[in-house]
Enzyme design. Structure first.
Site, PDB file in Angstrom:
ATOM      1  CG  ASP A  80      -6.036  -5.262   3.896  1.00 17.73           C
ATOM      2  OD1 ASP A  80      -6.124  -4.432   4.906  1.00 17.73           O
ATOM      3  OD2 ASP A  80      -5.778  -4.707   2.726  1.00 17.73           O
TER       4      ASP A  80
ATOM      5  CG  HIS B 125      -5.521  -0.137   0.379  1.00 21.91           C
ATOM      6  ND1 HIS B 125      -6.637  -0.938   0.751  1.00 21.91           N
ATOM      7  CD2 HIS B 125      -6.567   0.849  -0.362  1.00 21.91           C
ATOM      8  CE1 HIS B 125      -7.645  -0.833   0.321  1.00 21.91           C
ATOM      9  NE2 HIS B 125      -7.844   0.236  -0.347  1.00 21.91           N
TER      10      HIS B 125
ATOM     11  CE1 TYR C  52     -10.197   4.150   2.925  1.00 23.67           C
ATOM     12  CE2 TYR C  52      -8.874   2.425   1.693  1.00 23.67           C
ATOM     13  CZ  TYR C  52      -9.863   3.584   1.600  1.00 23.67           C
ATOM     14  OH  TYR C  52     -10.930   3.551   0.685  1.00 23.67           O
TER      15      TYR C  52
ATOM     16  CG  ASP D  61       0.617  -5.539   0.269  1.00 22.10           C
ATOM     17  OD1 ASP D  61      -0.302  -5.737  -0.130  1.00 22.10           O
ATOM     18  OD2 ASP D  61       0.893  -4.286   0.485  1.00 22.10           O
TER      19      ASP D  61
ATOM     20  CE1 TYR E 288      -9.813  -5.775  -7.702  1.00 21.08           C
ATOM     21  CE2 TYR E 288      -9.977  -3.984  -6.525  1.00 21.08           C
ATOM     22  CZ  TYR E 288      -9.163  -4.981  -6.992  1.00 21.08           C
ATOM     23  OH  TYR E 288      -7.693  -5.141  -6.857  1.00 21.08           O
TER      24      TYR E 288
ATOM     25  CE  LYS F  58      -5.178  -8.510  -9.505  1.00 21.84           C
ATOM     26  NZ  LYS F  58      -6.124  -9.279 -10.378  1.00 21.84           N
TER      27      LYS F  58
ATOM     28  CD  GLN G  17      19.901 -25.240   2.214  1.00 20.14           C
ATOM     29  OE1 GLN G  17      19.717 -24.098   1.952  1.00 20.14           O
ATOM     30  NE2 GLN G  17      20.837 -26.097   2.035  1.00 20.14           N
TER      31      GLN G  17
ATOM     32  CG  ASP H 204      -2.058   2.545  -3.937  1.00 17.82           C
ATOM     33  OD1 ASP H 204      -1.668   3.165  -3.257  1.00 17.82           O
ATOM     34  OD2 ASP H 204      -3.236   2.402  -3.844  1.00 17.82           O
TER      35      ASP H 204
HETATM   36  C1  F6R Z   1      -4.638  -2.648  -4.496  1.00 17.83           C
HETATM   37  C2  F6R Z   1      -5.023  -1.850  -3.524  1.00 17.83           C
HETATM   38  C3  F6R Z   1      -5.127  -0.171  -3.547  1.00 17.83           C
HETATM   39  C4  F6R Z   1      -6.581   0.197  -3.889  1.00 17.83           C
HETATM   40  C5  F6R Z   1      -6.501   1.758  -4.111  1.00 17.83           C
HETATM   41  C6  F6R Z   1      -7.729   2.107  -4.084  1.00 17.83           C
HETATM   42  O1  F6R Z   1      -4.811  -3.927  -4.148  1.00 17.83           O
HETATM   43  O2  F6R Z   1      -5.659  -2.239  -2.345  1.00 17.83           O
HETATM   44  O3  F6R Z   1      -4.292   0.053  -4.779  1.00 17.83           O
HETATM   45  O4  F6R Z   1      -7.204  -0.363  -4.971  1.00 17.83           O
HETATM   46  O5  F6R Z   1      -5.605   2.258  -3.266  1.00 17.83           O
HETATM   47  O6  F6R Z   1      -8.399   2.161  -2.986  1.00 17.83           O
HETATM   48  P1  F6R Z   1      -9.876   2.664  -2.589  1.00 17.83           P
HETATM   49  O7  F6R Z   1     -10.876   2.240  -3.579  1.00 17.83           O
HETATM   50  O8  F6R Z   1     -10.222   1.892  -1.270  1.00 17.83           O
HETATM   51  O9  F6R Z   1      -9.697   4.008  -2.488  1.00 17.83           O
HETATM   52 MG    MG Z   2      -5.562  -3.270   1.385  1.00 11.36          MG
HETATM   53 MG    MG Z   3      -2.271  -6.341   0.749  1.00 11.69          MG
END
Ligand code: F6R
Ligand code: MG
Ligand code: MG
Length: 376
Positions: free
Chosen positions: A14, A21, A94, A135, A232, A235, A245, A290
């Site tokens: 990503d 996201h 983003y 995703d 963090y 994921k 096959q 999301d």
């Molecule tokens: C999950 C993901 C999104 C972000 C959420 C907050 O893997 O990427 O759900 O965690 O949109 O994102 P920020 O903290 O960047 O605003």
């Molecule tokens: Mg992302």
């Molecule tokens: Mg992703």
């Protein structure tokens, strides 16, 4: 050429997306394609296909250099860098460059952010390969369907009636916390397999091998970004490829488990449990909360290392029921708000700000013996 030793590499990252996201844009894919096209012309790659799964760019490549090859890893890294520098950053998409965790790249992607599923096989006279890309979830999301495909005769009849599959498979299972793996044999060790892979946040199936001839049947990406980065960063939306096959699972045996939108960890802020929804390229982006987490399946023929296709395998009314069920389950889970088990347990929230909240309340925690005191 039948027997050509092909390395199949799916490498994903990503490096920024549109409107949150959410979704990779065509300009990003174009830059990635240019980069891989040059590598193909220069002889590094046999072939490639660039696509996306939600906010992740997926580089599907064939070559003859073997897995973990510095030239291939460097190519993927430079490709993600080029997308970041030429598109994600100038357009201020983003999370521009988010999965490129270090500036000092040294020829191997291990621990660097991008996820990869790589392996080698001798091309058969006809070589179908299915690539699954998800995703808003994590590598352990594959555990349930991969077990169904390779070890559950109630799901894959080939395990009962195809002589090459009857001898069973070896599951190479990664302990993502300890960075170790164990090889377990099915059917005889299937209870041990389940004992591990039911813990989806810690154990993930890294590869599956066919016991009748010890050939590779499937490989998945097993990195966990959150363990690597120490904070963090989302994921690690995983990828997985499976040979299909003629003594491996039929294409339909590979897809059928996804008709059940099983619950996986991920969804918004990588902190929630939700259903994994099988989607076609058209619905290949996360929206509601999301999510819900999505999985895409592309089918290829590998012919002399060339990638013929792809077929968009979940683009079928046969999966409409699974999508409807996933939407119902999403409604049901969402109604729990910030409560477990919709929200993950604290151990899985390690790198989110939940722990900061808990820390800030720690000083206000008082012994239970003081319970009779009137609050002030
Ligand atoms: C999950 C993901 C999104 C972000 C959420 C907050 O893997 O990427 O759900 O965690 O949109 O994102 P920020 O903290 O960047 O605003
Ligand atoms: Mg992302
Ligand atoms: Mg992703």
């Amino acid at each position: 050429m039948v027997g050509l030793k092909v390395t199949f590499s799916v490498i994903k990252a990503d490096v920024g997306s549109l409107a949150g996201h959410h979704k990779v844009i065509p300009e990003q894919l174009e830059v990635a394609r240019e980069s891989l096209e040059a590598a193909k012309k220069g002889g590094t790659l046999l072939d490639f296909h660039v696509t996306s799964a939600g906010d992740d760019i997926e580089l599907i490549m064939t070559h003859t250099k073997g897995p973990d090859n510095p030239e291939i890893h460097d190519l993927a890294w430079q490709t993600f860098r080029a997308v970041t520098d030429k598109v994600s950053k100038p357009l201020r998409l983003y999370g521009a460059g988010q999965d490129l965790l270090s500036d000092a790249f040294s020829g191997n992607l291990r621990g660097m952010g991008p996820g990869y599923a790589e392996g080698e096989f001798d091309e058969r006279k006809s070589e179908p390969v299915i690539v699954l890309m998800a995703d808003k979830t994590e590598p352990g999301a594959w555990n349930w369907p991969v077990y169904k495909i390779f070890a559950d005769p109630m799901s894959s009849p080939g395990l009962v009636i195809d002589s090459s599959m009857r001898k069973g498979f070896i599951f190479r299972i990664m302990d993502m916390m300890e960075d170790k793996f164990v090889d377990l044999k099915t059917p005889e060790e299937s209870y041990d397999v389940l004992a591990l892979i039911g813990t989806t946040g810690r154990y993930a199936i890294q590869s599956v091998w066919r016991r009748s001839d010890m050939t590779l049947a499937a490989v998945s990406s097993t990195s966990r970004l959150s363990f690597m980065a120490g904070r963090y960063v989302g994921k690690d939306d995983p990828c997985l490829w499976i040979r299909a096959q003629a003594g491996y699972p039929a294409m339909g045996e590979i897809l059928d488990p996804f008709a059940f939108p099983h619950l996986v960890a991920g969804w918004t802020r990588g902190s929630h449990i939700g259903p994994l929804m099988p989607v076609s390229l058209k619905d290949n982006q996360c929206t509601r909360f999301d999510g819900p987490p999505r999985v895409l399946a592309l089918g290829f023929q590998v012919t002399d290392g060339r990638l013929i296709g792809p077929a968009d395998l979940f683009d079928d009314v046969a999966f409409d029921g699974a999508r409807a069920e996933a939407n119902r389950v999403a409604d049901y889970m969402r109604r729990h708000g910030p409560f477990m088990p919709h929200r993950l347990g604290p151990e899985e929230m390690e790198y989110t700000q939940l722990n900061e909240v808990l820390k800030s309340l720690a000083t206000r925690m008082r012994p239970a013996a003081e319970m009779l005191v009137v609050p002030s």
